[in-house]
Design a protein around this motif. Structure first.
Motif, PDB file in Angstrom:
ATOM      1  N   ASP A   1      45.510 -99.398 -13.887  1.00  0.00           N
ATOM      2  CA  ASP A   1      47.103 -99.908 -14.358  1.00  0.00           C
ATOM      3  C   ASP A   1      47.973-100.870 -13.794  1.00  0.00           C
ATOM      4  O   ASP A   1      49.000-100.309 -13.162  1.00  0.00           O
ATOM      5  CB  ASP A   1      47.345 -98.629 -15.455  1.00  0.00           C
ATOM      6  N   LEU A   2      47.054-101.707 -13.570  1.00  0.00           N
ATOM      7  CA  LEU A   2      48.678-102.550 -12.624  1.00  0.00           C
ATOM      8  C   LEU A   2      49.275-102.733 -12.433  1.00  0.00           C
ATOM      9  O   LEU A   2      50.600-103.114 -12.218  1.00  0.00           O
ATOM     10  CB  LEU A   2      47.754-103.656 -11.918  1.00  0.00           C
TER      11      LEU A   2
ATOM     12  N   LEU B   1      44.241-108.206 -11.122  1.00  0.00           N
ATOM     13  CA  LEU B   1      43.592-108.131 -10.659  1.00  0.00           C
ATOM     14  C   LEU B   1      42.824-109.631 -10.074  1.00  0.00           C
ATOM     15  O   LEU B   1      42.759-109.878  -9.136  1.00  0.00           O
ATOM     16  CB  LEU B   1      42.030-107.312 -10.499  1.00  0.00           C
ATOM     17  N   VAL B   2      42.342-110.387 -11.042  1.00  0.00           N
ATOM     18  CA  VAL B   2      42.047-111.806 -10.858  1.00  0.00           C
ATOM     19  C   VAL B   2      43.004-113.103 -10.461  1.00  0.00           C
ATOM     20  O   VAL B   2      43.040-113.587  -9.027  1.00  0.00           O
ATOM     21  CB  VAL B   2      41.765-112.643 -12.345  1.00  0.00           C
ATOM     22  N   ALA B   3      44.522-112.482 -10.231  1.00  0.00           N
ATOM     23  CA  ALA B   3      45.234-113.679  -9.534  1.00  0.00           C
ATOM     24  C   ALA B   3      45.324-113.598  -8.047  1.00  0.00           C
ATOM     25  O   ALA B   3      45.690-114.166  -7.326  1.00  0.00           O
ATOM     26  CB  ALA B   3      47.134-113.196 -10.021  1.00  0.00           C
ATOM     27  N   SER B   4      44.513-112.482  -7.167  1.00  0.00           N
ATOM     28  CA  SER B   4      45.077-111.524  -6.297  1.00  0.00           C
ATOM     29  C   SER B   4      43.628-111.831  -5.123  1.00  0.00           C
ATOM     30  O   SER B   4      42.962-110.921  -4.468  1.00  0.00           O
ATOM     31  CB  SER B   4      45.524-110.630  -5.578  1.00  0.00           C
ATOM     32  N   TRP B   5      42.519-112.314  -5.870  1.00  0.00           N
ATOM     33  CA  TRP B   5      41.160-112.523  -6.070  1.00  0.00           C
ATOM     34  C   TRP B   5      40.900-112.856  -4.872  1.00  0.00           C
ATOM     35  O   TRP B   5      40.633-113.219  -4.408  1.00  0.00           O
ATOM     36  CB  TRP B   5      40.637-113.134  -7.257  1.00  0.00           C
ATOM     37  N   SER B   6      39.298-112.078  -3.590  1.00  0.00           N
ATOM     38  CA  SER B   6      39.160-112.994  -2.709  1.00  0.00           C
ATOM     39  C   SER B   6      40.212-113.142  -1.447  1.00  0.00           C
ATOM     40  O   SER B   6      40.009-113.480  -1.140  1.00  0.00           O
ATOM     41  CB  SER B   6      39.120-113.952  -2.942  1.00  0.00           C
ATOM     42  N   THR B   7      41.471-112.854  -1.995  1.00  0.00           N
ATOM     43  CA  THR B   7      42.480-112.118  -0.778  1.00  0.00           C
ATOM     44  C   THR B   7      42.270-111.264   0.489  1.00  0.00           C
ATOM     45  O   THR B   7      42.076-109.859  -0.091  1.00  0.00           O
ATOM     46  CB  THR B   7      43.852-112.245  -1.365  1.00  0.00           C
TER      47      THR B   7
ATOM     48  N   LEU C   1      44.441-108.542   3.512  1.00  0.00           N
ATOM     49  CA  LEU C   1      45.513-107.368   3.581  1.00  0.00           C
ATOM     50  C   LEU C   1      46.325-109.087   5.080  1.00  0.00           C
ATOM     51  O   LEU C   1      45.732-109.635   6.195  1.00  0.00           O
ATOM     52  CB  LEU C   1      45.569-106.720   5.028  1.00  0.00           C
ATOM     53  N   GLY C   2      47.459-109.553   4.888  1.00  0.00           N
ATOM     54  CA  GLY C   2      48.056-110.460   5.597  1.00  0.00           C
ATOM     55  C   GLY C   2      48.365-112.045   4.789  1.00  0.00           C
ATOM     56  O   GLY C   2      48.748-112.520   4.850  1.00  0.00           O
ATOM     57  N   ASN C   3      47.632-112.305   3.631  1.00  0.00           N
ATOM     58  CA  ASN C   3      47.498-113.093   3.456  1.00  0.00           C
ATOM     59  C   ASN C   3      48.642-113.112   2.083  1.00  0.00           C
ATOM     60  O   ASN C   3      48.781-112.396   1.874  1.00  0.00           O
ATOM     61  CB  ASN C   3      45.653-113.350   2.769  1.00  0.00           C
ATOM     62  N   PRO C   4      48.419-114.817   1.526  1.00  0.00           N
ATOM     63  CA  PRO C   4      49.549-115.030   0.548  1.00  0.00           C
ATOM     64  C   PRO C   4      48.726-114.271  -0.595  1.00  0.00           C
ATOM     65  O   PRO C   4      47.544-114.458  -0.214  1.00  0.00           O
ATOM     66  CB  PRO C   4      50.057-116.521   0.658  1.00  0.00           C
ATOM     67  N   GLY C   5      49.488-113.695  -1.953  1.00  0.00           N
ATOM     68  CA  GLY C   5      49.166-113.172  -2.968  1.00  0.00           C
ATOM     69  C   GLY C   5      48.261-112.151  -3.262  1.00  0.00           C
ATOM     70  O   GLY C   5      47.782-111.318  -3.661  1.00  0.00           O
ATOM     71  N   TYR C   6      47.875-111.470  -1.580  1.00  0.00           N
ATOM     72  CA  TYR C   6      47.394-110.519  -1.678  1.00  0.00           C
ATOM     73  C   TYR C   6      48.534-109.054  -2.498  1.00  0.00           C
ATOM     74  O   TYR C   6      49.347-108.782  -2.207  1.00  0.00           O
ATOM     75  CB  TYR C   6      47.300-109.658  -0.130  1.00  0.00           C
ATOM     76  N   ASN C   7      47.777-107.823  -3.286  1.00  0.00           N
ATOM     77  CA  ASN C   7      48.273-107.223  -4.229  1.00  0.00           C
ATOM     78  C   ASN C   7      47.663-106.005  -3.296  1.00  0.00           C
ATOM     79  O   ASN C   7      46.721-106.054  -3.363  1.00  0.00           O
ATOM     80  CB  ASN C   7      48.559-107.445  -5.376  1.00  0.00           C
ATOM     81  N   GLN C   8      48.182-105.463  -2.921  1.00  0.00           N
ATOM     82  CA  GLN C   8      48.077-104.043  -2.209  1.00  0.00           C
ATOM     83  C   GLN C   8      47.699-102.759  -3.321  1.00  0.00           C
ATOM     84  O   GLN C   8      47.297-101.579  -3.597  1.00  0.00           O
ATOM     85  CB  GLN C   8      48.755-103.196  -1.698  1.00  0.00           C
ATOM     86  N   HIS C   9      48.248-103.303  -4.557  1.00  0.00           N
ATOM     87  CA  HIS C   9      48.294-101.996  -6.289  1.00  0.00           C
ATOM     88  C   HIS C   9      46.784-101.944  -6.214  1.00  0.00           C
ATOM     89  O   HIS C   9      45.891-101.523  -6.699  1.00  0.00           O
ATOM     90  CB  HIS C   9      49.147-102.321  -6.139  1.00  0.00           C
ATOM     91  N   ALA C  10      46.151-103.408  -6.461  1.00  0.00           N
ATOM     92  CA  ALA C  10      44.773-103.816  -6.625  1.00  0.00           C
ATOM     93  C   ALA C  10      43.684-103.999  -5.763  1.00  0.00           C
ATOM     94  O   ALA C  10      41.996-103.995  -6.556  1.00  0.00           O
ATOM     95  CB  ALA C  10      45.187-106.276  -6.825  1.00  0.00           C
TER      96      ALA C  10
END
Length: 503
Positions: A444-445, A459-465, A467-476
């Motif tokens: 439930d993001l 989830l899709v917005a941070s797909w293939s990112t 840790l340390g990359n722009p757009g990485y979402n730790q919650h996803a």
């Protein structure tokens, strides 16, 4: 519904008393799950877990208990094993095991509370809440609690308000309470112990132990119905540190009217301990070991009477009530244990304490204010100083201790009672959004309580990112491997269409 008992004790005829020995015995069995070896030897050696309790914004203290095994739910939240906490103007339910997040489930419009005790019946159906000094004792069904629409306990039709004196209370079966408190009994105002039969046509005080000079203490009932209470008779070294225990049969005789109440003179009951803290918080674990909390409330106990909670082995309790042993030897590690949830050991009172049978957790509340707010920040007061006072602005802590073999449904090495996703293995316990649900179970993001298309878009917005990359979402990054990929999508997909709570 207000039932005013007045200042003088009211008695009911013996024939009107409905607290039967058989019903009490059956109910008390619910207090104790099957023994897990002897937890006394295991608490200190196993990993403990510490979480926040609701912050104190007003009032002075908190009260807590844990729900026993029960199938009851409120608004989708399982009650079994969760902590219930009262402070300020609110009763809170622990949002999830292994969480320092709480949701309001009841309120008091005429607050704040300075709660004296909170006790849940052995079957989990009824709650007793001592709101505070001079305030009523509330008794109400757990079924009225609500996450979505918390009731006002002072106006709800299913809440009984009892105008009685109390300090601490414990359930005696599912239909009666035993109370230790100031009491205007024979000879004037003293401390004492009485029972309340909640099934009687007119709820009345049934005196059990009268004329105890000095301060009130804690009270507890073990699975056999034996009653232990803190006795205010001692004036040195600690006015409520003396513990005495009465055999179940003796207490039942008084309730049945076949024996008179005990007028305390210094020798009634069996002496279990001469001086353990202030005996302010008492209870029994699943083995019937007695846990004792409090501090040195009157400043005469010395440094050794602060900053810890004590445990007395079950076999010692049984031997004392059976008459075959002298009081506990506090110098014997096989009889007596001290647990120090606060490494600073500087708390003015280590309490309340509750044993949560459903998860086999021994929960000890404590006050970290000296650790967080002292100057310079993070330093302790001296051990045993009792300088760490409960006060407004404190966020209390609760430390959970577990014996070997405590339930661990997902076999991830974290006991259920401390596991924020107890049905999904997550030894790392990641909860990056701090909502009380472990990432591994929480897709439930957007935190709206539902797993739906909106969460997919996040989830899709941070797909293939990574840790340390722009757009990485730790919650996803649900599995916490540092990369948002197909494994995380599969976790999302398995949760799609579900609603909180997430386990």
């Amino acid at each position: 519904m207000i039932i005013s008992q007045g200042s003088a004790p009211l008695r009911v005829a013996a024939g009107a008393v409905r607290i039967s020995a058989s019903s009490v015995a059956a109910a008390l069995l619910l207090l104790s799950p099957p023994a897990l070896a002897d937890a006394f030897d295991e608490y200190a050696g196993n990993t403990s877990y510490t979480f926040d309790l609701p912050a104190i914004a007003d009032g002075w203290s908190i009260a807590l208990d844990g729900f026993p095994t029960t199938s009851e739910e409120i608004d989708g939240y399982e009650l079994a094993g969760r902590l219930l906490v009262a402070n300020d103007q609110t009763v809170y339910l622990q949002k999830n095991y292994g969480s320092g997040v709480y949701v309001p489930v009841a309120t008091l419009s005429d607050g704040p509370m300075d709660p004296s005790f909170l006790a849940i019946s052995p079957d989990g159906s009824t709650i007793a809440l001592g709101v505070g000094y001079g305030a009523p004792l509330l008794v109400f069904p757990s079924s009225i609690l609500s996450v979505t629409s918390p009731p006002d306990l002072l106006s709800h039709g299913d809440v009984i308000e009892l105008d009685v004196d109390y300090y601490d209370g414990a359930w005696y079966g599912n239909d009666a309470l035993v109370i230790n408190g100031g009491w205007n009994g024979p000879g004037g105002y003293t401390s004492g112990v009485y029972a309340l039969d909640l099934t009687a046509p007119q709820i009345a005080e049934i005196p059990l132990i009268t004329s105890i000079p000095g301060a009130s203490g804690g009270i507890a009932v073990d699975s056999a119905g034996n009653l232990v209470t803190g006795i205010g008779y001692q004036t040195s070294p600690n006015r409520t540190g003396e513990l005495r225990i009465w055999a179940a049969a003796d207490i039942q005789d008084v309730i049945d009217g076949t024996a008179s109440a005990y007028a305390y003179g210094g020798s009634e009951g069996s002496l279990l301990a001469s001086n353990v803290l202030s005996a302010a918080a008492l209870g029994f674990d699943g083995d019937d070991a007695l846990h004792v909390g409090g501090g040195d409330a009157f400043g005469v106990g010395g440094a050794s009477e602060n900053g810890y909670a004590a445990l007395i082995r079950a076999s010692v309790v049984a031997s004392v009530v059976g008459g075959s042993q002298t009081p506990v030897n506090e110098g014997s590690s096989s009889q007596y244990l001290e647990l120090t949830p606060d490494a600073c050991e500087d708390d003015s009172a280590t309490s309340p304490i509750a044993f949560v049978g459903h998860t086999s957790a021994l929960a000890i509340a404590w006050n970290p204010s000296g650790d967080e707010y002292s100057s310079p920040a993070g330093q302790c007061y001296s051990a045993g100083s009792a300088s760490d006072f409960w006060e407004i602005g404190v966020t209390p802590k609760v430390t959970l201790y577990f014996p070997d073999g405590a339930p661990d449904a997902d076999s991830d090495g974290v006991p259920d009672g401390a596991d924020n996703a107890y049905l999904t293995a997550n030894a790392n316990q990641r909860d990056t959004d701090g909502d009380g649900f472990g990432n591994i179970a929480d897709a439930d993001l957007d935190n709206d309580g539902d797993v739906d298309t909106a969460d997919y878009n996040i989830l899709v917005a941070s797909w293939s990112t990574q840790l340390g990359n722009p757009g990485y979402n730790q919650h996803a990054d649900f599995n916490g491997d540092g990369s948002i990929n197909t494994a995380d999508y599969n976790i999302y997909l398995a949760r799609y269409g579900t609603s909180a709570p997430f386990y």
